[in-house]
Design a protein around this motif. Sequence first.
Motif, PDB file in Angstrom:
ATOM      1  N   LEU A  98       9.831  -2.032 -14.608  1.00  0.00           N
ATOM      2  CA  LEU A  98       9.444  -1.862 -13.208  1.00  0.00           C
ATOM      3  C   LEU A  98      10.098  -0.643 -12.565  1.00  0.00           C
ATOM      4  CD1 LEU A  98       9.629  -5.551 -11.944  1.00  0.00           C
ATOM      5  CD2 LEU A  98       7.605  -4.281 -12.658  1.00  0.00           C
ATOM      6  N   LYS A  99       9.390  -0.122 -11.557  1.00  0.00           N
ATOM      7  CA  LYS A  99       9.877   1.010 -10.774  1.00  0.00           C
ATOM      8  C   LYS A  99       9.686   0.695  -9.286  1.00  0.00           C
ATOM      9  CE  LYS A  99       8.685   4.357 -14.389  1.00  0.00           C
ATOM     10  NZ  LYS A  99       7.889   5.567 -14.731  1.00  0.00           N
ATOM     11  N   PRO A 100      10.304   1.474  -8.410  1.00  0.00           N
ATOM     12  CA  PRO A 100      10.160   1.210  -6.976  1.00  0.00           C
ATOM     13  C   PRO A 100       8.712   1.285  -6.482  1.00  0.00           C
ATOM     14  CG  PRO A 100      12.063   2.613  -7.361  1.00  0.00           C
ATOM     15  CD  PRO A 100      11.340   2.501  -8.676  1.00  0.00           C
ATOM     16  N   GLN A 101       7.833   1.955  -7.226  1.00  0.00           N
ATOM     17  CA  GLN A 101       6.428   2.041  -6.820  1.00  0.00           C
ATOM     18  C   GLN A 101       5.658   0.754  -7.114  1.00  0.00           C
ATOM     19  OE1 GLN A 101       7.900   4.338  -8.859  1.00  0.00           O
ATOM     20  NE2 GLN A 101       8.219   5.957  -7.332  1.00  0.00           N
ATOM     21  N   ASP A 102       6.244  -0.146  -7.891  1.00  0.00           N
ATOM     22  CA  ASP A 102       5.554  -1.372  -8.268  1.00  0.00           C
ATOM     23  C   ASP A 102       5.702  -2.440  -7.195  1.00  0.00           C
ATOM     24  OD1 ASP A 102       4.699  -0.344 -10.744  1.00  0.00           O
ATOM     25  OD2 ASP A 102       6.618  -0.856 -11.680  1.00  0.00           O
ATOM     26  N   VAL A 103       4.688  -3.294  -7.095  1.00  0.00           N
ATOM     27  CA  VAL A 103       4.677  -4.396  -6.137  1.00  0.00           C
ATOM     28  C   VAL A 103       4.617  -5.701  -6.922  1.00  0.00           C
ATOM     29  CG1 VAL A 103       3.388  -5.514  -4.283  1.00  0.00           C
ATOM     30  CG2 VAL A 103       3.537  -3.007  -4.377  1.00  0.00           C
ATOM     31  N   VAL A 104       5.593  -6.558  -6.713  1.00  0.00           N
ATOM     32  CA  VAL A 104       5.672  -7.824  -7.444  1.00  0.00           C
ATOM     33  C   VAL A 104       5.378  -8.966  -6.482  1.00  0.00           C
ATOM     34  CG1 VAL A 104       7.161  -9.350  -8.792  1.00  0.00           C
ATOM     35  CG2 VAL A 104       7.333  -6.874  -9.079  1.00  0.00           C
ATOM     36  N   ILE A 105       4.354  -9.751  -6.808  1.00  0.00           N
ATOM     37  CA  ILE A 105       3.954 -10.891  -5.985  1.00  0.00           C
ATOM     38  C   ILE A 105       4.258 -12.156  -6.768  1.00  0.00           C
ATOM     39  CG2 ILE A 105       2.093 -11.988  -4.708  1.00  0.00           C
ATOM     40  CD1 ILE A 105       0.609  -9.285  -4.761  1.00  0.00           C
ATOM     41  N   ALA A 106       5.241 -12.924  -6.300  1.00  0.00           N
ATOM     42  CA  ALA A 106       5.649 -14.151  -6.983  1.00  0.00           C
ATOM     43  C   ALA A 106       5.167 -15.357  -6.188  1.00  0.00           C
ATOM     44  CB  ALA A 106       7.158 -14.182  -7.153  1.00  0.00           C
ATOM     45  N   VAL A 107       4.568 -16.327  -6.897  1.00  0.00           N
ATOM     46  CA  VAL A 107       3.944 -17.470  -6.235  1.00  0.00           C
ATOM     47  C   VAL A 107       4.485 -18.775  -6.810  1.00  0.00           C
ATOM     48  CG1 VAL A 107       1.748 -18.489  -5.548  1.00  0.00           C
ATOM     49  CG2 VAL A 107       1.847 -16.050  -6.099  1.00  0.00           C
ATOM     50  N   ALA A 108       4.942 -19.658  -5.931  1.00  0.00           N
ATOM     51  CA  ALA A 108       5.399 -20.990  -6.363  1.00  0.00           C
ATOM     52  C   ALA A 108       5.268 -21.940  -5.182  1.00  0.00           C
ATOM     53  CB  ALA A 108       6.848 -20.946  -6.836  1.00  0.00           C
ATOM     54  N   LEU A 110      -6.078 -12.231   0.697  1.00  0.00           N
ATOM     55  CA  LEU A 110      -5.794 -11.398   1.864  1.00  0.00           C
ATOM     56  C   LEU A 110      -4.902 -10.218   1.491  1.00  0.00           C
ATOM     57  CD1 LEU A 110      -5.118 -14.164   4.566  1.00  0.00           C
ATOM     58  CD2 LEU A 110      -7.181 -12.779   4.288  1.00  0.00           C
ATOM     59  N   ILE A 111      -3.858 -10.483   0.712  1.00  0.00           N
ATOM     60  CA  ILE A 111      -2.933  -9.407   0.352  1.00  0.00           C
ATOM     61  C   ILE A 111      -3.651  -8.345  -0.480  1.00  0.00           C
ATOM     62  CG2 ILE A 111      -0.874  -8.806  -0.977  1.00  0.00           C
ATOM     63  CD1 ILE A 111       0.236 -11.578  -0.277  1.00  0.00           C
ATOM     64  N   SER A 112      -4.296  -8.751  -1.557  1.00  0.00           N
ATOM     65  CA  SER A 112      -4.919  -7.768  -2.453  1.00  0.00           C
ATOM     66  C   SER A 112      -6.077  -7.047  -1.769  1.00  0.00           C
ATOM     67  CB  SER A 112      -5.384  -8.441  -3.750  1.00  0.00           C
ATOM     68  OG  SER A 112      -6.295  -9.495  -3.497  1.00  0.00           O
ATOM     69  N   SER A 113      -6.880  -7.768  -1.005  1.00  0.00           N
ATOM     70  CA  SER A 113      -7.995  -7.119  -0.308  1.00  0.00           C
ATOM     71  C   SER A 113      -7.473  -6.188   0.786  1.00  0.00           C
ATOM     72  CB  SER A 113      -8.932  -8.164   0.296  1.00  0.00           C
ATOM     73  OG  SER A 113      -9.503  -8.971  -0.718  1.00  0.00           O
ATOM     74  N   GLY A 114      -6.395  -6.594   1.463  1.00  0.00           N
ATOM     75  CA  GLY A 114      -5.795  -5.730   2.479  1.00  0.00           C
ATOM     76  C   GLY A 114      -5.274  -4.436   1.889  1.00  0.00           C
ATOM     77  N   LYS A 117       0.839  -1.203   0.000  1.00  0.00           N
ATOM     78  CA  LYS A 117       0.000   0.000   0.000  1.00  0.00           C
ATOM     79  C   LYS A 117       0.871   1.250   0.000  1.00  0.00           C
ATOM     80  CE  LYS A 117      -2.113   3.540   2.174  1.00  0.00           C
ATOM     81  NZ  LYS A 117      -1.465   4.675   2.886  1.00  0.00           N
ATOM     82  N   THR A 118       1.905   1.257   0.827  1.00  0.00           N
ATOM     83  CA  THR A 118       2.777   2.426   0.923  1.00  0.00           C
ATOM     84  C   THR A 118       3.489   2.699  -0.391  1.00  0.00           C
ATOM     85  OG1 THR A 118       3.123   2.020   3.284  1.00  0.00           O
ATOM     86  CG2 THR A 118       4.737   3.412   2.171  1.00  0.00           C
ATOM     87  N   LEU A 156       2.612   1.723  -3.571  1.00  0.00           N
ATOM     88  CA  LEU A 156       1.802   1.874  -4.775  1.00  0.00           C
ATOM     89  C   LEU A 156       1.463   3.326  -5.111  1.00  0.00           C
ATOM     90  CD1 LEU A 156      -0.549  -1.190  -4.315  1.00  0.00           C
ATOM     91  CD2 LEU A 156       0.980  -0.813  -6.250  1.00  0.00           C
ATOM     92  N   GLY A 157       1.098   4.113  -4.121  1.00  0.00           N
ATOM     93  CA  GLY A 157       0.748   5.505  -4.386  1.00  0.00           C
ATOM     94  C   GLY A 157      -0.314   5.632  -5.470  1.00  0.00           C
ATOM     95  N   ASP A 158      -0.142   6.614  -6.338  1.00  0.00           N
ATOM     96  CA  ASP A 158      -1.121   6.870  -7.393  1.00  0.00           C
ATOM     97  C   ASP A 158      -0.778   6.200  -8.714  1.00  0.00           C
ATOM     98  OD1 ASP A 158      -2.656   8.505  -5.720  1.00  0.00           O
ATOM     99  OD2 ASP A 158      -1.460  10.280  -6.220  1.00  0.00           O
ATOM    100  N   HIS A 159       0.433   5.643  -8.820  1.00  0.00           N
ATOM    101  CA  HIS A 159       0.853   5.142 -10.127  1.00  0.00           C
ATOM    102  C   HIS A 159       1.445   3.736 -10.102  1.00  0.00           C
ATOM    103  CE1 HIS A 159       0.212   9.188 -11.639  1.00  0.00           C
ATOM    104  NE2 HIS A 159       0.984   9.657 -10.684  1.00  0.00           N
ATOM    105  N   GLY A 160       1.731   3.183  -8.930  1.00  0.00           N
ATOM    106  CA  GLY A 160       2.356   1.871  -8.848  1.00  0.00           C
ATOM    107  C   GLY A 160       1.444   0.765  -9.359  1.00  0.00           C
ATOM    108  N   ARG A 161       2.082  -0.321  -9.783  1.00  0.00           N
ATOM    109  CA  ARG A 161       1.346  -1.464 -10.337  1.00  0.00           C
ATOM    110  C   ARG A 161       1.503  -2.688  -9.443  1.00  0.00           C
ATOM    111  NH1 ARG A 161       4.354  -1.813 -15.919  1.00  0.00           N
ATOM    112  NH2 ARG A 161       6.026  -1.282 -14.460  1.00  0.00           N
TER     113      ARG A 161
END
Length: 326
Positions: free
Chosen positions: A140-150, A218-222, A67-68, A70-75
């Motif tokens: 990618l930029k520092p505003q982006d959030v990458v969720i990797a699942v394995a 949980l992550i995305s809804s949070g 959340k912190t 992402l701001g207005d432009h993060g992905r």
Amino acid sequence: MNRIRNSAFDRARMNNMTTEDVDLRFADLDAWPLGSAMEAMWEGQLAAVAAIGHALPAITAAAEAAKTALGDHGRIVYVGAGTSGRVAVQDGAELTPTFAWPGKRVRFIVAGGDSAFVTSIEGAEDDVDDAVRQINAARLKPQDVVIAVAASGTTPFTVAGLQKAGSFGAVTIGLANNPGTALLASAKFPILIETGRELIAGSTRMKAGTAQKIVLNLISSGIMLRLGRVYRGMMVNMLPTNAKLKRRAEAMVAKIASCDPPHAARSLEQAGGDIKTAVLLALGVDRSDAEAVLKDCDGNLRRVFAELAADVDDNRERKQSVANKP
């Protein structure tokens, strides 16, 4: 090289891989009465849900950091292969209809490309070069959030993708079902869900997949909770794009503004389908003022009401002060 051979990834596959082990309790599962087998598989699903509890602090920390950033432009960028990749796509695909999260602010980096969303392309999980190419293409930029699942925590495509994402300064979240694995070691925010042996050895679409889906929920809804896209348990950023959603939106406006359904419907129409604006219109706030206060409060309806209440209190105090003057 497109495929890794005799690498750290391969060696890691030989250790800590409980999701690949045969559970001797269920070695004869195929010979059981089907009702008994169903009960065992159901209990396995319950165990997968219970395994998440220990990871709630890690899940919460990941959502707060996301959340912190992402701001207005993060992905929000999902990375995965096979079953885990498709579970990730399912979560990300729901962000726009549920929370009106802009489509351009969600991205999928999946082994095998878009065709892997609906077709199994198992060999693609070893293609490290493709993971790096897709991450580079995402810019990618520092505003982006990458969720990797394995589930394994060792999938070469997913590990390489997360590591490359980290080199761009993105917030990296790694979700795995085996401890001590490369994916967790590569993530700024590692989340381990130890679901253990599958009833059908290696079939991580079962316990591991169930746990992954819940954690991603949980992550995305949070994140969306913290971004003000939910108010009093309602998805107030939802876009009323069909008749059912329009009725739902009108009901939300009526409930929040404590007005009758026809007034809620008119307000929603005047607001161009924007639920938050419609609520304020239904409460008698001017359209331009409604849009201004929503902008000032980053679209957070709870903050809007707090600010409006503060304004009312200020006006009351000013009037009282004037009345008390000799």
